[in-house]
Design a protein around this motif. Structure first.
Motif, mmCIF file in Angstrom:
data_model
loop_
_atom_site.group_PDB
_atom_site.id
_atom_site.type_symbol
_atom_site.label_atom_id
_atom_site.label_comp_id
_atom_site.label_asym_id
_atom_site.label_seq_id
_atom_site.Cartn_x
_atom_site.Cartn_y
_atom_site.Cartn_z
ATOM 1 N N HIS A 1 36.951 18.982 -25.180
ATOM 2 C CA HIS A 1 38.370 19.283 -24.968
ATOM 3 C C HIS A 1 38.984 20.223 -26.007
ATOM 4 C CE1 HIS A 1 37.800 15.703 -22.442
ATOM 5 N NE2 HIS A 1 38.857 16.100 -21.770
ATOM 6 N N TYR A 2 38.319 20.396 -27.141
ATOM 7 C CA TYR A 2 38.841 21.282 -28.194
ATOM 8 C C TYR A 2 37.767 22.309 -28.558
ATOM 9 C CZ TYR A 2 42.665 17.967 -28.619
ATOM 10 O OH TYR A 2 43.751 17.175 -28.345
ATOM 11 N N LEU A 3 37.485 23.180 -27.590
ATOM 12 C CA LEU A 3 36.392 24.132 -27.733
ATOM 13 C C LEU A 3 36.575 25.045 -28.948
ATOM 14 C CD1 LEU A 3 35.968 25.166 -23.975
ATOM 15 C CD2 LEU A 3 34.686 23.450 -25.257
ATOM 16 N N HIS A 4 37.833 25.384 -29.262
ATOM 17 C CA HIS A 4 38.111 26.308 -30.372
ATOM 18 C C HIS A 4 37.874 25.658 -31.736
ATOM 19 C CE1 HIS A 4 41.537 24.264 -28.769
ATOM 20 N NE2 HIS A 4 42.308 24.521 -29.797
ATOM 21 N N LEU A 5 37.739 24.311 -31.777
ATOM 22 C CA LEU A 5 37.398 23.656 -33.042
ATOM 23 C C LEU A 5 35.922 23.884 -33.385
ATOM 24 C CD1 LEU A 5 39.093 20.126 -33.259
ATOM 25 C CD2 LEU A 5 39.153 21.919 -34.989
ATOM 26 N N GLY A 6 35.097 23.868 -32.350
ATOM 27 C CA GLY A 6 33.683 24.199 -32.468
ATOM 28 C C GLY A 6 32.974 23.626 -33.679
ATOM 29 N N PRO A 7 32.523 24.518 -34.575
ATOM 30 C CA PRO A 7 31.724 24.067 -35.722
ATOM 31 C C PRO A 7 32.518 23.288 -36.768
ATOM 32 C CG PRO A 7 32.216 26.408 -35.898
ATOM 33 C CD PRO A 7 32.697 25.974 -34.561
ATOM 34 N N ARG A 8 33.826 23.149 -36.562
ATOM 35 C CA ARG A 8 34.649 22.404 -37.521
ATOM 36 C C ARG A 8 34.835 20.940 -37.096
ATOM 37 N NH1 ARG A 8 37.755 26.786 -36.585
ATOM 38 N NH2 ARG A 8 39.588 25.568 -35.993
ATOM 39 N N ILE A 9 34.041 20.501 -36.136
ATOM 40 C CA ILE A 9 33.972 19.082 -35.757
ATOM 41 C C ILE A 9 32.731 18.502 -36.438
ATOM 42 C CG2 ILE A 9 33.735 17.413 -33.874
ATOM 43 C CD1 ILE A 9 34.931 19.553 -31.993
ATOM 44 N N TYR A 10 32.948 17.585 -37.371
ATOM 45 C CA TYR A 10 31.826 17.012 -38.120
ATOM 46 C C TYR A 10 31.589 15.573 -37.665
ATOM 47 C CZ TYR A 10 33.505 20.847 -41.060
ATOM 48 O OH TYR A 10 33.950 22.062 -41.504
ATOM 49 N N GLY A 11 30.441 15.343 -37.066
ATOM 50 C CA GLY A 11 30.077 13.987 -36.641
ATOM 51 C C GLY A 11 29.437 13.245 -37.801
ATOM 52 N N LYS A 12 30.250 12.896 -38.794
ATOM 53 C CA LYS A 12 29.747 12.300 -40.031
ATOM 54 C C LYS A 12 30.643 11.143 -40.477
ATOM 55 C CE LYS A 12 28.043 16.790 -41.751
ATOM 56 N NZ LYS A 12 26.621 16.528 -41.940
ATOM 57 N N ASP A 13 30.154 10.406 -41.453
ATOM 58 C CA ASP A 13 30.905 9.325 -42.097
ATOM 59 C C ASP A 13 31.613 9.927 -43.317
ATOM 60 O OD1 ASP A 13 31.791 7.159 -43.583
ATOM 61 O OD2 ASP A 13 29.948 5.987 -43.355
ATOM 62 N N PHE A 14 32.935 9.931 -43.318
ATOM 63 C CA PHE A 14 33.694 10.531 -44.423
ATOM 64 C C PHE A 14 33.292 9.943 -45.769
ATOM 65 C CE2 PHE A 14 37.260 10.162 -47.402
ATOM 66 C CZ PHE A 14 37.518 11.508 -47.637
ATOM 67 N N LEU A 15 33.032 8.645 -45.806
ATOM 68 C CA LEU A 15 32.736 7.986 -47.079
ATOM 69 C C LEU A 15 31.386 8.423 -47.655
ATOM 70 C CD1 LEU A 15 34.011 4.359 -46.370
ATOM 71 C CD2 LEU A 15 35.198 6.195 -47.589
ATOM 72 N N LYS A 16 30.527 8.999 -46.823
ATOM 73 C CA LYS A 16 29.193 9.406 -47.290
ATOM 74 C C LYS A 16 29.040 10.918 -47.452
ATOM 75 C CE LYS A 16 26.895 5.381 -45.251
ATOM 76 N NZ LYS A 16 25.948 4.913 -44.210
ATOM 77 N N VAL A 17 29.998 11.677 -46.961
ATOM 78 C CA VAL A 17 29.851 13.133 -46.961
ATOM 79 C C VAL A 17 30.167 13.719 -48.340
ATOM 80 C CG1 VAL A 17 32.204 13.832 -46.311
ATOM 81 C CG2 VAL A 17 30.267 15.141 -45.477
ATOM 82 N N ASP A 18 29.481 14.809 -48.696
ATOM 83 C CA ASP A 18 29.736 15.534 -49.948
ATOM 84 C C ASP A 18 30.847 16.539 -49.688
ATOM 85 O OD1 ASP A 18 29.757 17.322 -52.094
ATOM 86 O OD2 ASP A 18 27.600 17.144 -52.441
ATOM 87 N N LEU A 19 32.050 16.259 -50.190
ATOM 88 C CA LEU A 19 33.216 17.098 -49.898
ATOM 89 C C LEU A 19 33.120 18.469 -50.560
ATOM 90 C CD1 LEU A 19 35.994 14.360 -50.159
ATOM 91 C CD2 LEU A 19 34.989 15.335 -48.085
ATOM 92 N N PHE B 1 40.371 5.848 -52.479
ATOM 93 C CA PHE B 1 39.603 5.900 -53.723
ATOM 94 C C PHE B 1 38.663 7.110 -53.753
ATOM 95 C CE2 PHE B 1 40.427 1.140 -54.004
ATOM 96 C CZ PHE B 1 41.383 1.278 -55.009
ATOM 97 N N LYS B 2 38.097 7.467 -52.595
ATOM 98 C CA LYS B 2 37.252 8.672 -52.560
ATOM 99 C C LYS B 2 38.096 9.921 -52.791
ATOM 100 C CE LYS B 2 33.682 11.214 -50.182
ATOM 101 N NZ LYS B 2 32.465 11.141 -49.368
#
Length: 261
Positions: A72-90, A115-116
């Motif tokens: 539904h948000y095709l223009h978001l494309g590669p900016r959709i991250y299927g990840k766990d925020f608490l584990k991702v390296d920001l 806290f993160k």
């Protein structure tokens, strides 16, 4: 197609468009080019974020929600991250660029998200969104109030906080059993305290571990000198001590430790 709310992920999908827009409007849009929305679900708030001048990114642990957003948000494309925020390296995600955080945060991990954010404060000048109301109020609580505690002190040491408005359970699917609250945090100019972070955190957590007792009793395990324990701050309870008071107390404890070596 719609996404089924999953209890184990703490999902409560916001259904009220006007509230979604109000939350999307809480960020100042100053000092950064990117915003990360945590837990967008079906994108009820995402579409309003996409109207802003910054670049919107979303992070979502739920595969079904990720599929919905990709469809539904095709223009978001590669900016959709299927990840766990608490584990991702920001740092890696944003190449060390400044970014803001916003979201309708899952209640079961909302404190961990804060806290993160504090740990990554060099990257995050602004943070805002929706929490369980009592958590949002606790983060923004002032000294002397019953809700003032560990998360209040540790957050307000680095960020100015403001509670904005309350949201009823009726605007969610499924409705939570509690009210929700929207708050915003803006980073202070000083990124670092005048005392070691680890010691400051240890003093705050130890003090509030026995919040009904005077500091003289609650900090007994730190083996402080009798001379330091005679200081008037030790006759107070932790909720009576401001953030600056805790910083000053940590300085005294650090000096006491050095002099006793």
């Amino acid at each position: 197609m719609s996404v089924r709310a999953k209890k184990h992920l703490g999902q409560h999908f916001l259904t009220d468009e006007s509230i979604a827009q109000q939350i999307a409007d809480i960020l100042s849009e100053n000092g950064y080019n990117n915003v990360l929305e945590i837990g967008p679900g079906m994108g009820v708030m995402t579409k309003y974020l996409l109207e802003k001048k910054y670049t919107t990114h979303v992070i979502e642990i739920d595969d079904e929600s990720v599929e919905y957003l990709q469809a539904h948000y095709l223009h978001l494309g590669p900016r959709i991250y299927g990840k766990d925020f608490l584990k991702v390296d920001l740092n890696e995600l944003f190449k060390k660029e400044q970014f803001a955080i916003i979201g309708n945060f899952p209640y079961n991990i909302s404190s961990q998200i804060v806290f993160k954010t504090i740990e990554n404060r060099e990257l995050i000048p602004e943070f805002g969104g929706m929490f369980q109301m009592e958590v949002a109020k606790r983060i923004c609580a002032e000294p002397g109030s019953k809700t003032y505690g560990i998360i209040s002190v540790l957050t307000q040491a680095y960020y100015d906080t403001e509670y904005l408005f309350t949201v009823p359970p009726t605007v969610f699917n499924p409705p939570p059993r509690v009210e929700s609250g929207v708050m915003v945090m803006k980073r202070k100019k000083e990124l670092f305290l005048s005392v070691p972070d680890r010691l400051f955190k240890h003093v705050v957590k130890t003090a509030f571990g026995q919040r009904r007792k005077m500091m003289r009793s609650s900090l007994k395990s730190l083996n402080l000198s009798d001379e330091l324990r005679a200081n008037e701050i030790f006759s107070k309870r932790p909720e009576q001590i401001s953030v600056q008071g805790f910083i000053e107390l940590t300085t005294l404890i650090e000096q006491d430790g050095i002099s006793n070596q």
